[in-house]
Write a protein that holds these residues in place. Structure first.
Motif, PDB file in Angstrom:
ATOM      1  N   THR A 141      -2.142   4.918  -2.505  1.00 18.15           N
ATOM      2  CA  THR A 141      -3.125   4.528  -1.496  1.00 18.15           C
ATOM      3  C   THR A 141      -3.544   5.723  -0.666  1.00 18.15           C
ATOM      4  O   THR A 141      -4.713   5.892  -0.320  1.00 18.15           O
ATOM      5  N   ALA A 142      -2.578   6.563  -0.330  1.00 17.56           N
ATOM      6  CA  ALA A 142      -2.848   7.776   0.444  1.00 17.56           C
ATOM      7  C   ALA A 142      -1.748   8.793   0.146  1.00 17.56           C
ATOM      8  O   ALA A 142      -0.638   8.420  -0.251  1.00 17.56           O
ATOM      9  N   ARG A 143      -2.068  10.044   0.337  1.00 19.91           N
ATOM     10  CA  ARG A 143      -1.111  11.143   0.117  1.00 19.91           C
ATOM     11  C   ARG A 143      -1.062  11.990   1.372  1.00 19.91           C
ATOM     12  O   ARG A 143      -2.098  12.335   1.932  1.00 19.91           O
ATOM     13  N   ILE A 144       0.161  12.306   1.821  1.00 17.17           N
ATOM     14  CA  ILE A 144       0.296  13.148   3.008  1.00 17.17           C
ATOM     15  C   ILE A 144       1.153  14.371   2.687  1.00 17.17           C
ATOM     16  O   ILE A 144       2.057  14.314   1.865  1.00 17.17           O
ATOM     17  N   GLU A 145       0.832  15.480   3.354  1.00 20.62           N
ATOM     18  CA  GLU A 145       1.577  16.729   3.165  1.00 20.62           C
ATOM     19  C   GLU A 145       2.473  17.040   4.341  1.00 20.62           C
ATOM     20  O   GLU A 145       3.312  17.923   4.269  1.00 20.62           O
ATOM     21  N   ARG A 146       2.275  16.326   5.440  1.00 19.22           N
ATOM     22  CA  ARG A 146       3.105  16.479   6.634  1.00 19.22           C
ATOM     23  C   ARG A 146       3.474  15.089   7.139  1.00 19.22           C
ATOM     24  O   ARG A 146       2.655  14.175   7.081  1.00 19.22           O
ATOM     25  N   LEU A 147       4.674  14.948   7.670  1.00 21.49           N
ATOM     26  CA  LEU A 147       5.049  13.640   8.223  1.00 21.49           C
ATOM     27  C   LEU A 147       4.130  13.254   9.373  1.00 21.49           C
ATOM     28  O   LEU A 147       3.813  12.075   9.561  1.00 21.49           O
ATOM     29  N   SER A 148       3.680  14.250  10.125  1.00 22.52           N
ATOM     30  CA  SER A 148       2.798  13.972  11.261  1.00 22.52           C
ATOM     31  C   SER A 148       1.453  13.403  10.832  1.00 22.52           C
ATOM     32  O   SER A 148       0.703  12.882  11.660  1.00 22.52           O
TER      33      SER A 148
ATOM     34  N   SER B  51       0.886  -1.159   0.000  1.00 24.30           N
ATOM     35  CA  SER B  51       0.000   0.000   0.000  1.00 24.30           C
ATOM     36  C   SER B  51       0.928   1.214   0.000  1.00 24.30           C
ATOM     37  O   SER B  51       1.651   1.449   0.979  1.00 24.30           O
ATOM     38  N   ALA B  52       0.935   1.943  -1.104  1.00 21.68           N
ATOM     39  CA  ALA B  52       1.917   3.014  -1.284  1.00 21.68           C
ATOM     40  C   ALA B  52       1.383   4.356  -0.796  1.00 21.68           C
ATOM     41  O   ALA B  52       0.324   4.814  -1.242  1.00 21.68           O
ATOM     42  N   ILE B  53       2.110   4.962   0.114  1.00 15.66           N
ATOM     43  CA  ILE B  53       1.745   6.284   0.626  1.00 15.66           C
ATOM     44  C   ILE B  53       2.727   7.309   0.079  1.00 15.66           C
ATOM     45  O   ILE B  53       3.936   7.210   0.298  1.00 15.66           O
ATOM     46  N   TRP B  54       2.192   8.267  -0.648  1.00 17.24           N
ATOM     47  CA  TRP B  54       3.018   9.291  -1.286  1.00 17.24           C
ATOM     48  C   TRP B  54       3.246  10.451  -0.331  1.00 17.24           C
ATOM     49  O   TRP B  54       2.307  11.075   0.145  1.00 17.24           O
ATOM     50  N   VAL B  55       4.509  10.737  -0.055  1.00 18.78           N
ATOM     51  CA  VAL B  55       4.888  11.845   0.822  1.00 18.78           C
ATOM     52  C   VAL B  55       5.110  13.074  -0.068  1.00 18.78           C
ATOM     53  O   VAL B  55       6.201  13.294  -0.596  1.00 18.78           O
ATOM     54  N   ASP B  56       4.061  13.843  -0.244  1.00 25.12           N
ATOM     55  CA  ASP B  56       4.088  15.046  -1.084  1.00 25.12           C
ATOM     56  C   ASP B  56       4.035  16.256  -0.155  1.00 25.12           C
ATOM     57  O   ASP B  56       2.987  16.872   0.045  1.00 25.12           O
TER      58      ASP B  56
END
Length: 220
Positions: free
Chosen positions: A200-207, A149-154
């Motif tokens: 699978t999901a995209r996040i804009e902050r590491l938190s 499940s790939a999470i993109w750290v954008d």
């Protein structure tokens, strides 16, 4: 010759100094929410296994000035003898990473010393594999193709992330250390766009990562 030996020794010393400084610099520039995020992951999932997969020589276990190394169970480098030249986005580096994960979790081996389990080992054992990375081609598309499940750290601009620049066809926007040709950039951009289908999901902050994982697990 002796002179050649001296040159080799000097080169090795310079490389070792460079590598030490590389890790020291990474620690000095560690995102402020990195450690709290890892702490939250450990708290939410006590049995989680966290590994680092990199094409370079960076390793969290060499970063000892902070507590970063305490949160990792293993590290796989594209420069490792058992990996090279199967670096990201090649499936080889991910298969070796899965092998590293399986060793401490369920070390069940057959008579040949090989850990049992096929391509669907993760699903068959009720495990969830999340791969978290900032590169659409190397991280998102490649890991998803292997079953993650790939999470993109954008990340937001405030982080100063360079991955967005790496896919720009404008050479003036490339990081100063990049040696990528226009052909390389075009290929990476095309593969990256295709990889968006695997997010699978995209996040804009590491938190944001712990919540993104929990939400994904709720769906599963």
């Amino acid at each position: 010759t002796k002179a050649d030996g001296d040159d080799d020794n000097t080169a090795s010393q310079f490389y070792e100094r460079w590598e030490r400084e590389r890790h020291a610099s990474a620690e000095r520039n560690l995102y402020p929410d990195a450690i709290p995020m890892l702490q939250k992951l450990r708290m939410d999932h006590p049995s989680v296994v966290i590994g680092a997969i990199t094409n370079g020589v960076g390793s969290p276990f060499e970063m000892t000035s902070s507590t970063l190394s305490e949160y990792f169970d293993f590290c796989i480098s594209g420069e490792d003898s058992e990996v090279f030249p199967l670096r990201k986005p090649h499936v080889g580096i991910y298969k070796i990473a899965l092998q590293k994960y399986r060793e401490p979790v369920i070390p069940v081996k057959n008579n040949s010393g090989i850990i049992e389990g096929g391509e669907n080992w993760i699903e068959e054992n009720g495990c969830n594999w999340f791969h978290v990375g900032d590169d659409l081609a190397n991280d998102v598309g490649a890991s998803a193709a292997c079953g993650a499940s790939a999470i993109w750290v954008d990340l937001l601009e405030a982080y100063g992330q360079t991955s967005k620049k790496r896919v720009s066809v404008d050479s003036s926007k490339q990081p100063s250390w990049s040696t990528a040709s226009k052909e390389d950039l075009d290929k990476r951009r095309i593969v990256g766009e295709k990889a968006r289908e695997s997010i699978t999901a995209r996040i804009e902050r590491l938190s944001d990562l712990p919540d993104a994982i929990l939400k994904t697990l709720e769906v599963v």
